[in-house]
Design an enzyme around this catalytic site. Structure first.
Site, short mmCIF file in Angstrom:
data_model
loop_
_atom_site.label_atom_id
_atom_site.label_comp_id
_atom_site.label_asym_id
_atom_site.label_seq_id
_atom_site.Cartn_x
_atom_site.Cartn_y
_atom_site.Cartn_z
N ARG C 72 39.21 52.70 39.37
CA ARG C 72 39.65 52.94 37.77
C ARG C 72 38.09 52.26 37.08
O ARG C 72 37.55 51.34 37.52
CB ARG C 72 40.81 52.49 37.25
CG ARG C 72 41.88 52.82 38.10
CD ARG C 72 43.00 52.72 37.18
NE ARG C 72 44.23 53.40 37.74
CZ ARG C 72 44.87 54.45 37.57
NH1 ARG C 72 44.52 55.20 36.56
NH2 ARG C 72 45.96 54.79 38.33
N ILE C 126 47.71 64.32 38.38
CA ILE C 126 48.82 64.87 38.46
C ILE C 126 49.90 64.83 37.44
O ILE C 126 50.87 65.70 37.41
CB ILE C 126 49.69 63.56 39.49
CG1 ILE C 126 49.92 62.47 38.67
CG2 ILE C 126 49.05 63.58 40.77
CD1 ILE C 126 51.17 61.55 39.44
N ASP C 127 49.29 64.45 36.29
CA ASP C 127 50.09 64.54 34.83
C ASP C 127 49.97 66.06 34.15
O ASP C 127 50.62 66.37 33.19
CB ASP C 127 49.66 63.52 33.89
CG ASP C 127 49.98 62.09 34.42
OD1 ASP C 127 51.00 62.12 35.19
OD2 ASP C 127 49.32 61.14 34.16
#
Lengths: 341, 341, 341, 341
Positions: C72, C126-127
């Site tokens: 991240r 994935i969202d």
């Protein structure tokens, strides 16, 4: 003959396959009448039941759950009602009762049997912890679900250099954790049978990271617990409604590892997905065989027994023998698992 | 110790899990050196091998196939080379050889053992037809693939009022047909062990249609054959290249049923999909246990044996005993299946 | 040309398929050199990278995770390092950079682009919440995992007359909850886009029970929240280590429903299983196409853009346009879902 | 309103999801009566139908097949009966008819519409070859089944150094072969849209083997055919009953490659498994949306149209437009696939 069937206890993939098999064998081959009690022993005590013919069991082989419904048994209520149940069975003209269920259900079956009801039990538990049978149906499906989850978690753990703690079912016996942990390639497995020390897990993770493997997956049974003094666990927390709520071991262990390792550790609690859905081929076959043999036992008059897998054979074993102790994971099975961590 | 490993014969899900387990147990726990021969006995005879360390087996647990490659054995060539193999094993300083394979591989293993090579075998076949072991890894995966195919075919057969004939693997033993047929809810199962009469299948289908069930699924092992005189089968056809080609039993049976029933009947030949891909959790666990116990047997010097599942235990049984006869489906297992047709 | 590739942000099935596709297209068709940076932008800033040839991407199409690793991004650190990154790219002789990632990654890509680095982005989440593209890869896999879980939970809920609350991913957008809720046949769906009132869910469940349907499944996005004043939620609890921990909405809602309904309600938190493992065929195809088109854009010099699915076509759209706002679930999609509750 | 529904043509996962969605939307939201015709247009012409209420569609969302049954339409019979159908619809007091089906069904729907019957069509085909809609439900499931088969076949092909030829559905359009070939990582794809030369496949395989990749998977649509003169194909063989039988292209190609390459090549014909079973989440969502929008169109009086996916929206498009030409695979989609061979 007139045969009653009921399903009781927690959900378990394969229940419908047993019911279907009993009906096919009894109705088609023997011309029996099969009656299904609704919602487990509750239906027996309340006299709620319906006839199960071939149509009633059409298309249910691959379906999870139970078309008869289920309910958990309150043992006290049942003990009180036991004589009553016998009277009910006699009055309704049942020649035999086939209860399908776990340890509680089979104990109740034994009480009925002792009270004179002609009973043949079929063991059922995803936990695989019933003595006298090599395996129970439902277990293979639960292990498959947990294994697939671990397959998925490994790739994400690896990409993000993370420790994953996967909590699977198994309150008193660690079979699901053992086999899904082996199949899913877990790097640590914690079972109810053997208290664990989080320090050992910390050491394992650090050793992996030192070898360049930048992730780890730990599989923990819901009933696993830390060795005394090894970790602060088990004090309830007060939730927003003022209820005391206990944190599951998976969550507690993930936090503990994160704190000790200084690396991200995440809990995944698989929960009820392990209990539901389409049974595996293995479970459908075993469940079908159990149903078949239960009907055979009824027709041979071998009451007070339950079906059991022994090697490749299905045999009848006394209910008394089956419910006296839990089948837990022996040390040598755990040793096999440890060498592939 | 220096331990050689090889995989031979047809593909089988779980081979990689055995290899991984052998390496973990031998390297991590005993400090052994593990050597993998390439492409089965061919690699042994040609001296093609490589060292297998923990990294070499990382990430292979859930992978089908074999990282070592495989090849079918030409028995004549092998018999001739057997002494040679022994010399090779001695020269290279191997302390033990673990061949993983089916009936042919284990027979070869026995020849090596008789020639004095220290051998521990691991049985492998999707067909589940090796004596002395309750089950073999790979079988559960094959049954799972065939069952899922039947689950899918049932919905389409039902919507279109069709007969489906599903041909599954099993040349000499009908285990896959038996268990996938039971699990997939087939209405007829044909095994190599028992010649079938198409007239019986016609009767079953017509009886189903008369009850309003407007479809049927029949599961047939590739090695099943019609009873003598019951159906014209087995004459080769001449294909477009002038080769004689035999029509598989699945295709032949579908045409025969269509002709006799006057209803659409379609063959589906599952073929090699049953041999490949991710092993089920069951097969991964069994394969891992077999690998573990093979290493234990090597260290205890119990040569001339192979691993075997007996109930819930893995034991060592003599290779001699294992390869003398094929394990076929007994009549009583077939009877269990028939009652849920 | 010399093309750099990196994967950043949360895990997402299909990342390896993009990398493989880029390498195949660039190396085989254009003779490019492809370089993979390790662990996302961290590898870019630290100069950690390796060459990716055909062998490096062999066998990764169906594998979850990313062979390049990910991390991240700390935005502050990145902003500071942005000029540096440009210098690094120039010094190393890169002709183009293809960052594969979500909203944060693409924002960073835009900053690099603005700083003069030749960038082509590939959206990943994935969202499914990135504007300018009809869908993102990874989403279909996540929806599939959540749907299968709901399929399993329905059978167990039905057998035990229970309410199940399934919490799926989606902090800011409810796409996973919407589509898995529709596909899994949920009886209620709660999204971040629209505060829910638990009283509505109570009413729905009671209405179902009054019709004889003795279970309900509710699908709730992790970012869903109750309408103000409708339910006590969001106060942190103090765990056993003295940390304040917020209970997820799935757990809180299950307890709330249990309390109001007087029926068993259980939370199931799917968590990271939605992010990992084998991508679906849909995601593999979309990821492969995105990789292919990214290389084409590089060779056409169309920098500052990202790949996007529009209908059946893959097009290039400006990074600037893609990252300005989140794509949330519109009201009419929600209405479609509601009518099948 | 009184709305009639029917399903016609080949089986397709998602049909039940459409039916369920229509019933929920129409009954719950509009208070309509929904009538289901049995076995496609046959039920319409014969006046066989039943009422579909919420109970009738309970639990069918995830089930393959169609609860209404289906039948292929004989076009001549239908044309003759068309006026009759109109009379029947009027007499029975139907306000609208929703036929769910493929090209033939929709052509018939158009004929009905032209004859004055108020019709809203829902397109259905696993082949994805209907113009005017980006995708059809059923296609994603078929691609998923074929992809999983290829995943399995790759491991076994690799272990045994074999060429596998996988024949998938697609008589006139190669969408399934294209997408499953891409997703399954095939090394060659043969479509009906473009005659192939086996010499190109031979070259590809030899090039792979020369690079040390000792296997190949080729995905071929059942409707693919060799370029003229490139290979002997299409002459029927005479089977044992004296019928002429054409060998499928998958089988013929495998034999041809084996002959030319001198290596084992095996055909796998997936067949009807691609048509049946549980639909994917994608197909359930699309099918549910189509059902919803069909009811909306009925209530808005937009007859003579069918539902279509355009980007992320479901729109109504004229039946006339949809059935005039087949949607085939364009060249640029094929080029994308080729670069990852």
């Amino acid at each position: 003959m007139r045969i009653g069937v009921l399903t009781a206890g927690g959900d378990c993939p394969g229940l419908n396959a047993v019911i279907r098999s009993i009906v096919h064998r009894a109705v088609t081959n023997y011309g029996d009448e099969v009656i299904g009690f609704e919602d487990g022993y509750a239906g027996l005590l309340d006299g709620r039941y319906r006839t199960l013919d071939l149509n009633a069991v059409s298309g249910i082989l691959a379906r999870g759950g139970t078309i008869l419904g289920s309910s958990r048994l309150e043992r006290a209520r049942f003990a009180a009602a036991c004589d009553n149940a016998k009277a009910l069975v006699e009055k309704s003209g049942f020649d035999a009762l086939i209860p399908i269920g776990g340890e509680g259900t089979l104990t109740a079956a034994r009480m009925l049997s002792d009270a004179g009801v002609p009973v043949v039990g079929v063991p059922k538990t995803i936990d695989n912890d019933i003595s006298s049978t090599d395996r129970t149906f439902g277990f293979d499906t639960a292990v498959g679900v947990a294994t697939e989850a671990m397959d998925r978690l490994k790739t994400t753990a690896e990409s993000h250099q993370r420790v994953m703690v996967v909590e699977v079912m198994g309150r008193h016996a660690g079979w699901i954790a053992l086999e899904s942990g082996m199949a899913g390639g877990a790097h640590g497995i914690c079972l109810p049978e053997r208290p664990f020390d989080p320090a050992d897990l910390v050491k394992m993770v650090e050793e992996r990271f030192s070898r360049g493997k930048k992730f780890a997956v730990i599989c923990v049974a819901e009933g696993a617990h830390p060795a005394e003094g090894s970790m602060d666990y088990g004090k309830g927390e007060i939730d927003q409604f003022g209820h005391e709520r206990f944190q599951g071991i998976g969550t507690a262990l993930a936090y503990e590892l994160e704190r000790r390792l200084g690396k991200e550790a995440r809990p995944v609690i698989l929960g009820h997905v392990q209990r539901g859905g389409t049974p595996t081929a293995y479970d459908r076959v075993l469940a079908t065989r159990f149903g078949w043999h239960a009907v055979e036992a009824v027709h041979r008059g071998e009451f007070g027994n339950m079906t059991a897998l022994r090697g490749t054979d299905v045999r009848m074993v006394p209910l008394a023998e089956a419910v006296t102790r839990l089948k837990t994971v022996p040390e040598d099975r755990m040793r096999e698992a440890e060498s592939v961590f």
